[in-house]
Design a protein around this motif. Structure first.
Motif, PDB file in Angstrom:
ATOM      1  N   PRO A   8      19.427  11.093  36.595  1.00 19.74           N
ATOM      2  CA  PRO A   8      19.821  12.353  37.237  1.00 19.74           C
ATOM      3  C   PRO A   8      19.148  13.583  36.629  1.00 19.74           C
ATOM      4  CG  PRO A   8      21.738  11.170  36.331  1.00 19.74           C
ATOM      5  CD  PRO A   8      20.521  10.490  35.822  1.00 19.74           C
ATOM      6  N   SER A   9      18.549  13.471  35.439  1.00 24.10           N
ATOM      7  CA  SER A   9      17.991  14.645  34.751  1.00 24.10           C
ATOM      8  C   SER A   9      16.799  15.234  35.516  1.00 24.10           C
ATOM      9  CB  SER A   9      17.540  14.229  33.346  1.00 24.10           C
ATOM     10  OG  SER A   9      16.578  15.128  32.852  1.00 24.10           O
ATOM     11  N   PRO A  10      16.888  16.497  35.919  1.00 31.25           N
ATOM     12  CA  PRO A  10      15.797  17.087  36.702  1.00 31.25           C
ATOM     13  C   PRO A  10      14.520  17.294  35.890  1.00 31.25           C
ATOM     14  CG  PRO A  10      17.424  18.771  36.124  1.00 31.25           C
ATOM     15  CD  PRO A  10      17.990  17.447  35.682  1.00 31.25           C
ATOM     16  N   TYR A  11      14.677  17.530  34.584  1.00 30.53           N
ATOM     17  CA  TYR A  11      13.481  17.733  33.747  1.00 30.53           C
ATOM     18  C   TYR A  11      12.788  16.388  33.523  1.00 30.53           C
ATOM     19  CZ  TYR A  11      16.366  21.822  32.822  1.00 30.53           C
ATOM     20  OH  TYR A  11      17.182  22.924  32.956  1.00 30.53           O
ATOM     21  N   THR A  12      13.594  15.324  33.402  1.00 31.12           N
ATOM     22  CA  THR A  12      13.002  13.979  33.315  1.00 31.12           C
ATOM     23  C   THR A  12      12.285  13.668  34.623  1.00 31.12           C
ATOM     24  OG1 THR A  12      14.766  13.211  31.841  1.00 31.12           O
ATOM     25  CG2 THR A  12      13.521  11.520  32.999  1.00 31.12           C
ATOM     26  N   GLY A  47      18.032  16.425  20.546  1.00 28.25           N
ATOM     27  CA  GLY A  47      18.824  15.401  21.231  1.00 28.25           C
ATOM     28  C   GLY A  47      18.796  15.537  22.732  1.00 28.25           C
ATOM     29  N   LYS A  48      17.647  15.945  23.280  1.00 25.38           N
ATOM     30  CA  LYS A  48      17.573  16.163  24.731  1.00 25.38           C
ATOM     31  C   LYS A  48      16.532  15.254  25.365  1.00 25.38           C
ATOM     32  CE  LYS A  48      18.965  20.988  24.716  1.00 25.38           C
ATOM     33  NZ  LYS A  48      18.863  22.248  25.405  1.00 25.38           N
ATOM     34  N   VAL A  49      16.753  14.981  26.632  1.00 25.30           N
ATOM     35  CA  VAL A  49      15.740  14.295  27.438  1.00 25.30           C
ATOM     36  C   VAL A  49      15.212  15.301  28.467  1.00 25.30           C
ATOM     37  CG1 VAL A  49      16.636  11.982  27.137  1.00 25.30           C
ATOM     38  CG2 VAL A  49      17.542  13.381  29.010  1.00 25.30           C
ATOM     39  N   PRO A  50      13.920  15.132  28.809  1.00 28.51           N
ATOM     40  CA  PRO A  50      12.990  14.074  28.430  1.00 28.51           C
ATOM     41  C   PRO A  50      12.390  14.284  27.046  1.00 28.51           C
ATOM     42  CG  PRO A  50      11.852  15.672  29.816  1.00 28.51           C
ATOM     43  CD  PRO A  50      13.295  16.098  29.742  1.00 28.51           C
ATOM     44  N   PHE A  61       8.300  16.997  23.210  1.00 27.18           N
ATOM     45  CA  PHE A  61       9.364  17.632  23.977  1.00 27.18           C
ATOM     46  C   PHE A  61       9.012  19.100  24.007  1.00 27.18           C
ATOM     47  CE2 PHE A  61      10.449  16.982  19.550  1.00 27.18           C
ATOM     48  CZ  PHE A  61      10.737  18.254  19.092  1.00 27.18           C
ATOM     49  N   ASP A  62       9.484  19.935  24.952  1.00 30.15           N
ATOM     50  CA  ASP A  62      10.327  19.539  26.034  1.00 30.15           C
ATOM     51  C   ASP A  62       9.466  19.197  27.260  1.00 30.15           C
ATOM     52  OD1 ASP A  62       9.550  22.070  26.831  1.00 30.15           O
ATOM     53  OD2 ASP A  62      11.557  22.880  27.045  1.00 30.15           O
ATOM     54  N   SER A  63      10.062  19.236  28.477  1.00 29.50           N
ATOM     55  CA  SER A  63       9.307  18.795  29.654  1.00 29.50           C
ATOM     56  C   SER A  63       8.039  19.616  29.878  1.00 29.50           C
ATOM     57  CB  SER A  63      10.196  18.834  30.907  1.00 29.50           C
ATOM     58  OG  SER A  63      10.574  20.157  31.236  1.00 29.50           O
ATOM     59  N   ARG A  64       8.068  20.896  29.506  1.00 30.36           N
ATOM     60  CA  ARG A  64       6.857  21.714  29.764  1.00 30.36           C
ATOM     61  C   ARG A  64       5.695  21.273  28.892  1.00 30.36           C
ATOM     62  NH1 ARG A  64       9.426  27.788  30.572  1.00 30.36           N
ATOM     63  NH2 ARG A  64      11.493  27.007  31.024  1.00 30.36           N
ATOM     64  N   ARG A 108      27.422  23.416  35.130  1.00 26.29           N
ATOM     65  CA  ARG A 108      27.973  22.054  35.151  1.00 26.29           C
ATOM     66  C   ARG A 108      28.645  21.712  33.823  1.00 26.29           C
ATOM     67  NH1 ARG A 108      28.709  17.220  37.064  1.00 26.29           N
ATOM     68  NH2 ARG A 108      28.293  15.435  35.713  1.00 26.29           N
ATOM     69  N   TYR A 109      27.986  22.015  32.707  1.00 23.24           N
ATOM     70  CA  TYR A 109      28.581  21.694  31.404  1.00 23.24           C
ATOM     71  C   TYR A 109      29.927  22.410  31.258  1.00 23.24           C
ATOM     72  CZ  TYR A 109      24.018  19.773  29.923  1.00 23.24           C
ATOM     73  OH  TYR A 109      22.867  19.034  29.820  1.00 23.24           O
ATOM     74  N   GLU A 110      29.981  23.657  31.702  1.00 22.29           N
ATOM     75  CA  GLU A 110      31.239  24.415  31.609  1.00 22.29           C
ATOM     76  C   GLU A 110      32.335  23.737  32.437  1.00 22.29           C
ATOM     77  OE1 GLU A 110      31.698  26.755  29.546  1.00 22.29           O
ATOM     78  OE2 GLU A 110      33.453  27.875  30.207  1.00 22.29           O
TER      79      GLU A 110
HETATM   80  C1  GSF Z   1      15.680  21.002  28.967  1.00 25.52           C
HETATM   81  C2  GSF Z   1      16.098  19.552  28.747  1.00 25.52           C
HETATM   82  C3  GSF Z   1      17.593  19.347  28.981  1.00 25.52           C
HETATM   83  O1  GSF Z   1      18.392  20.274  28.943  1.00 25.52           O
HETATM   84  C4  GSF Z   1      13.208  20.553  29.114  1.00 25.52           C
HETATM   85  O2  GSF Z   1      12.964  19.370  28.823  1.00 25.52           O
HETATM   86  O3  GSF Z   1      12.510  21.171  29.937  1.00 25.52           O
HETATM   87  N1  GSF Z   1      14.058  22.713  28.452  1.00 25.52           N
HETATM   88  C5  GSF Z   1      14.328  21.288  28.387  1.00 25.52           C
HETATM   89  N2  GSF Z   1      17.947  18.078  29.223  1.00 25.52           N
HETATM   90  C6  GSF Z   1      19.338  17.733  29.396  1.00 25.52           C
HETATM   91  C7  GSF Z   1      19.446  16.610  30.363  1.00 25.52           C
HETATM   92  S1  GSF Z   1      19.210  17.176  31.920  1.00 25.52           S
HETATM   93  O4  GSF Z   1      17.936  17.216  32.319  1.00 25.52           O
HETATM   94  O5  GSF Z   1      20.334  17.398  32.609  1.00 25.52           O
HETATM   95  C8  GSF Z   1      19.871  17.238  28.066  1.00 25.52           C
HETATM   96  O6  GSF Z   1      19.201  16.489  27.398  1.00 25.52           O
HETATM   97  N3  GSF Z   1      21.076  17.648  27.731  1.00 25.52           N
HETATM   98  C9  GSF Z   1      21.734  17.221  26.538  1.00 25.52           C
HETATM   99  C10 GSF Z   1      22.142  18.347  25.642  1.00 25.52           C
HETATM  100  O7  GSF Z   1      22.711  18.054  24.595  1.00 25.52           O
HETATM  101  O8  GSF Z   1      21.861  19.525  25.992  1.00 25.52           O
END
Ligand code: GSF
Length: 204
Positions: A8-12, A47-50, A61-64, A108-110
């Motif tokens: 579901p991750s849009p950046y992934t 701790g983020k994807v991608p 990291f990050d997606s850019r 969404r997180y909120e």
């Molecule tokens: C954002 C990545 C991100 O927030 C990018 O890669 O471009 N600026 C970064 N990823 C979320 C998952 S998502 O795509 O919904 C993520 O890893 N969230 C976990 C967290 O702890 O924030």
């Protein structure tokens, strides 16, 4: 190479579309970043994807940063122009799409926090960013076939991933299809591309 991400991750999704358009082989491993201690932390302190693991051990990291790396490793389907002004214009589109998404994710997180801890003011502020972001995307796209110039680029991919995720999660009840017919047309055309169709978020 191995991509740590989630479906579901849009950046992934942005990274997966770039991999597909450029015909680059890469393993994909689904990583759950919800728990504070998660498998991505060992590679990416955020701790983020991608997160992209290169064969020699570096984690990108990050997606850019990842998409810039991928566009430079293969000449197939260049997605970021070489010319300075053109490149900045494409990356501005990406910043607009990603920034709108950032606001959507915060909403969404909120919404996932306990009801009595949620702040309507905070959610409202993020909803303002998301709505203004989508309004700018729709206005600057207008009737053009592509976000920037005469051809498909990273700008279109970033905007498409933003639209796909906002439709999937509907943060703040935002419904761009109802509001912007040009975005509906644009997303429909993007979804004709296998790279988009194959990475679409699950049905909500
Ligand atoms: C954002 C990545 C991100 O927030 C990018 O890669 O471009 N600026 C970064 N990823 C979320 C998952 S998502 O795509 O919904 C993520 O890893 N969230 C976990 C967290 O702890 O924030």
């Amino acid at each position: 190479m191995k991509l740590l991400g989630s479906v579901p991750s849009p950046y992934t999704r942005k990274v997966r579309i770039v991999l597909a358009e450029k015909k680059i082989d890469c393993d994909f491993e689904v990583a759950d970043v919800n728990p504070p201690e998660n498998p991505v932390n060992a590679h990416n302190p955020l701790g983020k994807v991608p997160t992209l693991l290169l064969d020699e051990g570096t984690a990108l990291f990050d997606s850019r940063v990842i998409v810039e790396f991928l566009d430079s490793v293969s000449p197939i389907s260049r997605l970021i122009p070489d010319d300075n002004r053109e490149r900045v214009a494409v990356r501005r589109w990406e910043a607009l799409a990603d920034g709108s998404l950032d606001a959507g994710l915060l909403i969404r997180y909120e919404s996932l926090r306990p009801k009595n801890e949620q702040s309507a003011a905070w959610t409202g502020k993020q909803a303002g960013k998301l709505k203004r972001g989508l309004a700018m995307i729709a206005a600057e796209l207008g009737d053009k076939p592509w976000c920037h110039g005469e051809r498909y680029s990273l700008a279109d991919i970033a905007v498409g991933c933003c639209l796909g995720w906002v439709e999937f999660r509907k943060p703040g009840g935002v419904d761009w299809r109802a509001e912007y017919p040009n975005l509906e047309r644009f997303y429909g055309k993007l979804m004709e591309r296998p790279a988009f169709a194959d990475t679409a978020p699950p049905k909500a």
